[in-house]
Design an enzyme around this catalytic site. Structure first.
Site, PDB file in Angstrom:
ATOM      1  N   HIS A   1      30.165  47.440  36.172  1.00 28.44           N
ATOM      2  CA  HIS A   1      30.807  48.725  36.445  1.00 28.44           C
ATOM      3  C   HIS A   1      31.537  49.212  35.206  1.00 28.44           C
ATOM      4  O   HIS A   1      31.783  48.446  34.265  1.00 28.44           O
ATOM      5  CB  HIS A   1      31.726  48.659  37.658  1.00 28.44           C
ATOM      6  CG  HIS A   1      32.838  47.668  37.536  1.00 28.44           C
ATOM      7  ND1 HIS A   1      32.672  46.324  37.748  1.00 28.44           N
ATOM      8  CD2 HIS A   1      34.144  47.823  37.208  1.00 28.44           C
ATOM      9  CE1 HIS A   1      33.811  45.698  37.577  1.00 28.44           C
ATOM     10  NE2 HIS A   1      34.731  46.565  37.237  1.00 28.44           N
TER      11      HIS A   1
ATOM     12  N   HIS B   1      31.089  46.318  32.319  1.00 28.11           N
ATOM     13  CA  HIS B   1      31.537  44.929  32.414  1.00 28.11           C
ATOM     14  C   HIS B   1      31.447  44.445  33.855  1.00 28.11           C
ATOM     15  O   HIS B   1      31.182  45.226  34.774  1.00 28.11           O
ATOM     16  CB  HIS B   1      32.997  44.795  31.926  1.00 28.11           C
ATOM     17  CG  HIS B   1      33.985  45.480  32.817  1.00 28.11           C
ATOM     18  ND1 HIS B   1      34.165  46.837  32.841  1.00 28.11           N
ATOM     19  CD2 HIS B   1      34.845  44.980  33.745  1.00 28.11           C
ATOM     20  CE1 HIS B   1      35.095  47.157  33.714  1.00 28.11           C
ATOM     21  NE2 HIS B   1      35.521  46.050  34.293  1.00 28.11           N
TER      22      HIS B   1
ATOM     23  N   ARG C   1      43.602  46.993  43.274  1.00 27.95           N
ATOM     24  CA  ARG C   1      42.400  46.189  43.456  1.00 27.95           C
ATOM     25  C   ARG C   1      42.757  44.754  43.778  1.00 27.95           C
ATOM     26  O   ARG C   1      43.691  44.204  43.198  1.00 27.95           O
ATOM     27  CB  ARG C   1      41.667  46.247  42.123  1.00 27.95           C
ATOM     28  CG  ARG C   1      40.305  45.665  42.083  1.00 27.95           C
ATOM     29  CD  ARG C   1      39.823  45.616  40.645  1.00 27.95           C
ATOM     30  NE  ARG C   1      40.022  44.291  40.104  1.00 27.95           N
ATOM     31  CZ  ARG C   1      39.777  43.939  38.850  1.00 27.95           C
ATOM     32  NH1 ARG C   1      39.364  44.826  37.973  1.00 27.95           N
ATOM     33  NH2 ARG C   1      39.952  42.701  38.458  1.00 27.95           N
TER      34      ARG C   1
ATOM     35  N   ASP D   1      33.900  41.877  36.364  1.00 21.19           N
ATOM     36  CA  ASP D   1      35.254  41.333  36.313  1.00 21.19           C
ATOM     37  C   ASP D   1      35.271  39.817  36.116  1.00 21.19           C
ATOM     38  O   ASP D   1      34.590  39.076  36.824  1.00 21.19           O
ATOM     39  CB  ASP D   1      36.014  41.695  37.595  1.00 21.19           C
ATOM     40  CG  ASP D   1      36.151  43.202  37.746  1.00 21.19           C
ATOM     41  OD1 ASP D   1      36.305  43.885  36.722  1.00 21.19           O
ATOM     42  OD2 ASP D   1      36.074  43.681  38.884  1.00 21.19           O
TER      43      ASP D   1
HETATM   44  C1  SIN Z   1      37.838  48.095  36.903  1.00 20.82           C
HETATM   45  O1  SIN Z   1      37.109  47.887  35.949  1.00 20.82           O
HETATM   46  O2  SIN Z   1      38.205  47.197  37.639  1.00 20.82           O
HETATM   47  C2  SIN Z   1      38.341  49.469  37.186  1.00 20.82           C
HETATM   48  C3  SIN Z   1      37.337  50.518  37.311  1.00 20.82           C
HETATM   49  C4  SIN Z   1      38.004  51.859  37.396  1.00 20.82           C
HETATM   50  O3  SIN Z   1      39.228  51.971  37.192  1.00 20.82           O
HETATM   51  O4  SIN Z   1      37.310  52.837  37.650  1.00 20.82           O
END
Ligand code: SIN
Length: 286
Positions: free
Chosen positions: A261, A102, A277, A104
């Protein structure tokens, strides 16, 4: 400042930068240039406070507060917590955010420019880190498309939706969470171009993802499903991907236009994972 590639087509590790410091303009400009050009940036061995995490992130523009308000930090709500840790019977963060490809907030009208994740606890088994994050370059994937495919995709639009995926994941995890109509209405479906242009480099990128894209506008359902499947497989071909093995103190910033990612959930308590994050506000997609 030393720059080293993380993979041949994208990703750079930057050394000799301490993100706890207020960086001078030249250093910051070099980081931003590398970020736009290489899409994923890694800094190792960082030790930053919440305020320093937010301060560094703000140099790249305004920050978002995640729609899952239950997992943002009270003093710094710009920090979204990703964790499997439970304290006083309550999860301190989202446990399994994004174990599917995906980008974000593609389900918002103005999706985020990127995210900056700081690793505080990393699970291990037999000395090997678990909970890797994989990245895929949708810019490299676009460049590798045939001219016929580029022409076919130009002008197509796709619908992105948040709650289907969220509820599916929660259900799979055994939760019977229900989302009110009011909450759903805060995150309505959005339509995005299938090919978008990077706002800082002009690079074209494939902008569909298995996390949130539910179909291509004005295309029969089976054709849309097949095309999306083909694009997902193309974007995540090994030559367009980089797998990040986390260490405590890593800061990874990724570009949400030029990459996808995916988290790897291959650990469980007592193996603890704690990440936080920030999410950078983006610009309207074109
Ligand atoms: C995310 O998708 O923001 C997180 C990725 C992760 O936790 O590795």
């Amino acid at each position: 400042m030393k720059l080293q590639p993380l993979s041949p087509l994208f990703g750079t590790r930057i050394e000799d930068v301490d993100l706890s410091q207020d960086l001078d303009n030249d250093t910051f400009a070099a980081i931003e240039k590398a970020y736009n050009a290489r899409s994923v940036i890694l800094f190792r061995n960082q030790k930053i406070t919440d305020a320093q995490h937010v301060r560094f992130s703000r140099r790249l523009g305004e920050l978002e507060i995640h729609v899952l308000r239950e997992f943002v930090k009270p003093v710094h709500p710009e920090l979204y917590v990703l964790s499997n840790i439970v304290e006083n019977g309550k999860p301190i963060g989202i446990k399994d955010a994004g174990n599917y490809w995906h980008t974000d907030l593609s389900y918002t009208k103005v999706p985020s420019r990127g995210s900056i994740m700081y690793s505080i606890e990393v699970p291990h088994k037999d000395g090997v880190p678990l909970g890797d994050t994989q990245f895929a370059s949708t810019a490299a994937a676009y460049n590798a498309l045939s001219e016929t495919m580029k022409q076919k995709l130009a002008g197509l639009k796709a619908v992105h939706r948040f709650w289907d995926r969220y509820l599916r994941e929660r259900k799979a995890a055994g939760s019977d969470v229900v989302i009110s109509d009011e909450r759903r209405a805060q995150t309505p479906d959005v339509v995005q171009p299938v090919i978008r242009t990077h706002p800082f480099t002009g690079q074209k990128c494939i902008y569909v993802n298995e996390g949130f894209t539910v179909g291509i506008v004005d295309m029969p359902e089976d054709e849309s499903r097949d095309l999306l499947k083909e694009l997902y497989a193309h974007c995540t071909r090994p030559e367009f991907t980089y797998r990040h093995k986390w260490q405590v103190g890593d800061v990874v910033m990724w570009d949400n236009c030029a990459t996808l990612h995916r988290a790897t959930v291959d650990f469980a308590l007592p193996q603890r994972r704690l990440m936080q994050r920030t999410t950078l506000k983006g610009t309207e997609v074109f």
